[in-house]
Design an enzyme around this catalytic site. Structure first.
Site, PDB file in Angstrom:
ATOM      1  N   GLY A 167       0.815  -1.211   0.000  1.00 36.15           N
ATOM      2  CA  GLY A 167       0.000   0.000   0.000  1.00 36.15           C
ATOM      3  C   GLY A 167       0.846   1.257   0.000  1.00 36.15           C
ATOM      4  N   ASP A 168       1.955   1.249   0.736  1.00 34.75           N
ATOM      5  CA  ASP A 168       2.871   2.396   0.731  1.00 34.75           C
ATOM      6  C   ASP A 168       3.504   2.571  -0.644  1.00 34.75           C
ATOM      7  OD1 ASP A 168       2.887   3.173   3.670  1.00 34.75           O
ATOM      8  OD2 ASP A 168       3.422   1.068   3.815  1.00 34.75           O
ATOM      9  N   ARG A 169       3.892   1.462  -1.258  1.00 36.04           N
ATOM     10  CA  ARG A 169       4.469   1.529  -2.600  1.00 36.04           C
ATOM     11  C   ARG A 169       3.459   2.120  -3.592  1.00 36.04           C
ATOM     12  NH1 ARG A 169       9.167   1.973  -4.868  1.00 36.04           N
ATOM     13  NH2 ARG A 169       8.003   3.879  -5.242  1.00 36.04           N
TER      14      ARG A 169
END
Length: 658
Positions: free
Chosen positions: A452-454
């Site tokens: 999700g951060d990526r």
């Protein structure tokens, strides 16, 4: 069977299992393309036949594989016979690559080591030198564990006991990796809005940062005093989590990254600053009451046995320094990576986010506040969108994502909501009633932690580069899929000795600030402690209520002063300084500059002794200290007292007696 048939049979037997490295080669190739195209550098080394392959790889990158493109900086550390023989003669063959790494390597650059045995001492030394320089380290080795592989961040192992087969498959790997380099560069050149400006983007990540610690080991017995497995610790890995991971991912891509977060005055906060600063992230920290949050996972054979959470219930961060708010005004893009612990709820930070002119991407949390109005893109996952909207999730994931996504977009007055659905891709809900469904380009089975951060980082940077929201989401889905297939490396780990004094210093700072006192810090090598040092330390202590000395580690001193320094080991230097009545705490740092430890300590006054006054240049740490409202000062020093002069005089005296 003749020799040819036997050799081809062994090569064929290794080719099948070797196909599993495709994702790793794709990840390395894409990472090299991004790093080298923005002025980064690859150093590559090996011995014997591997030396020839190292030169081959450098030639492919400086030259070309097939189609014409700009040359990329790649240096093989083997062709310069003068350097190789001179270093070997003066320092020993074990240092032949390490010294070149220290000369050519820069923070963020990549060192690739090629070896069949994996046991070459000069390659192990090179890997260690690269870590000291803040470089990323990769290795291509033979089968099984090896000292070279263990010394590197990532390793690609060839499943064959035959060194000839290993070298041949490593050559295949070199060509395939170069293919991915060219494919990535071609995709960037052809993609919408990809004008090459992405590398100059200034991404500001806002959110809660925590320290992730994985303790890996083996379970071989049950505790005699309780029905519980006993984990024998074998390896500990630490990395930034939460918003810190998002910042780390963007920095690893070569972007300029600032992180607005909250950290406490404790060892975990110090470690996070060390890891983030070493990765090139500019840290702007709000003061955090209590403790920096930590998540400790106890694992055996990759399976989590227990997770220990530290830090307690979140507490509101303290006041925001003006410099912290200014960084939001100069952003090219802003990513709010909310983990529900209070940074995204901070009134001054929210006001600055609402006034920001840069595109804002908001990755929400069910326990966090709603995004500021007019956020360009909000990126909840399917579970979060249900929790945030109150939708029970009836029907397919597409139906649920469309229904809940449109509801939240209207409630939040957001430009668009992209609901991420794991391996199914993402559903983009924007102004029209019909959503855009972006499927994942491939089925992946890797670790989804951090995907999700990526996704959010890629979307924010794409918007900064002028992409449409739909284009940004397509790029983000592709990047998240690649990430799950081959997660990028995490920063190197420090030993316990690199954190000497962090706990004591953190407690001291908290006590002094609790009574509204002034924290003073100074720094240096303090090799051969002399009267000039003592004068500086005593003058610094008079400026506040405590004095903390930031001490260069042995490795840091060697990098600054040369291989024959320090003369006094860091453990002894620590004890000598701590014994002085004017010094209240000592913290050792391993980097060339004290930026990481200063970002953690946030002293009210930073003191240097020397000739910076009288119109000389400003102290290099002055801008950093101003971030939290601190002050930088210079105190007088005793003329004629210096460690260098003392050493020179001693050597001259010794020479005259011979």
């Amino acid at each position: 069977m003749d020799a040819l048939d036997q050799h081809l049979a062994e090569l064929g037997a290794a080719l099948g299992p070797y196909r599993t490295v495709a994702a790793r080669l794709a990840g390395w190739g894409a990472e090299l393309a991004r790093h080298l195209s923005r002025g980064g550098r690859l150093l590559v080394a090996g011995n014997g036949g591997s030396a020839a392959e190292a030169q081959h790889l450098a030639a492919e990158l400086v030259g070309k594989l097939r189609d014409d493109r700009a040359p990329l900086s790649a240096i093989a550390l083997t062709p310069d016979s003068a350097a190789v023989t001179a270093i070997s003669n003066d320092y020993g063959y074990e240092e032949v690559f390490a010294r070149q790494v220290r000369a050519h390597g820069r923070p963020g650059d990549v060192l690739l080591l090629l070896t069949t045995s994996g046991r070459s001492p000069n390659l192990v030394a090179a890997a260690r030198a690269a870590r000291e320089c803040g470089m990323r380290t990769w290795a291509m080795t033979g089968a099984g564990a090896s000292p070279v592989g263990d010394a590197c961040d990532e390793v690609l192992r060839c499943p064959s006991p035959d060194s000839q087969v290993v070298q041949e498959l490593q050559l295949v790997a070199v060509h395939v990796m170069c293919e991915y380099v060219d494919r990535t560069l071609s995709a960037v050149a052809a993609g919408p809005g990809q004008s090459g400006r992405t590398g100059m983007s200034r991404l500001v990540v806002v959110g809660d940062t925590l320290l992730d610690r994985d303790v890996d080991g083996a379970v071989r017995r049950i505790a005699p005093d309780a029905p519980a497995p006993v984990l024998d610790e074998e390896h500990v890995r630490e990395r930034p989590g939460g918003a810190g991971l998002a910042a780390l991912l963007a920095a690893a891509d070569g972007h300029r990254v600032a992180l607005v977060t909250a950290l406490a005055d404790d060892a975990a906060g110090a470690r996070l600053c060390e890891l983030l600063t070493a990765a090139g992230v500019e840290v702007h920290a709000l003061p955090l009451p209590g403790a920096t949050p930590e998540k400790v996972r106890l694992r055996a054979h990759g399976q989590v046995l227990l997770r220990l959470d530290r830090g307690g219930d979140p507490q509101p961060p303290g006041d925001a320094p003006p410099a912290l708010l200014d960084v939001l005004r100069t952003a090219t893009a802003i990513l709010v990576s909310d983990y529900g612990r209070g940074v995204a709820r901070h009134p001054a930070v929210r006001a600055a986010l609402a006034d920001a002119t840069a595109p804002v991407v908001w990755d929400p949390h069910p326990k966090g506040p709603p995004p500021v109005p007019d956020a360009r893109l909000v990126t909840p996952n399917l579970a979060e969108v249900c929790a945030l909207s109150g939708d029970a999730g009836g029907g397919s994931s597409l139906t649920t994502a469309q229904r809940a996504g449109h509801l939240l977009r209207q409630r939040w007055r957001a430009g668009a909501v992209a609901v991420t659905c794991g391996g199914e891709g993402a559903v983009l809900c924007h102004a029209g009633p019909t959503p855009l469904v972006v499927p994942a380009p491939a089925v992946t089975v890797g670790d989804t932690c951090g995907a999700g951060d990526r996704f959010a980082v890629t979307a924010a940077l794409a918007l900064a580069d002028g992409a449409l929201v739909s284009e940004a989401v397509q790029q983000a889905v592709a990047a998240a899929t690649t990430y799950v297939s081959a997660p990028p490396p995490v920063p190197r780990q420090a030993t316990a000795a690199e954190r000497i004094g962090a706990d004591d210093a953190g407690r001291l700072v908290a006590e002094v600030r609790a009574r509204h006192g002034t924290v003073v810090a100074t720094g240096g090598c303090f090799d051969l402690l002399h009267a000039g040092h003592l004068a500086t330390l005593r003058a610094a202590r008079q400026l506040g209520d405590c004095l903390i000395v930031c001490l260069n580690s042995d490795a840091s001193v060697r990098g600054l002063k040369g291989p024959d320094r320090p003369l006094t080991a860091e453990a002894d230097r620590c004890r000598l300084l701590a014994a002085l009545d004017c010094v209240d705490a000592v913290v050792v740092f391993d980097e060339p500059t004290p930026e990481a430890v200063l970002s953690w300590l946030r002293p009210d006054v930073w003191v240097k002794g020397g000739d910076y006054a009288d119109g000389g240049p400003e102290l290099p740490e002055a801008d950093l200290v101003r971030r939290w409202g601190g002050q930088t000062v210079v105190v007088p020093y005793l003329d004629g007292r210096s460690t260098t002069r003392t050493i020179a005089a001693a050597r001259a005296a010794a020479g005259s007696r011979r």
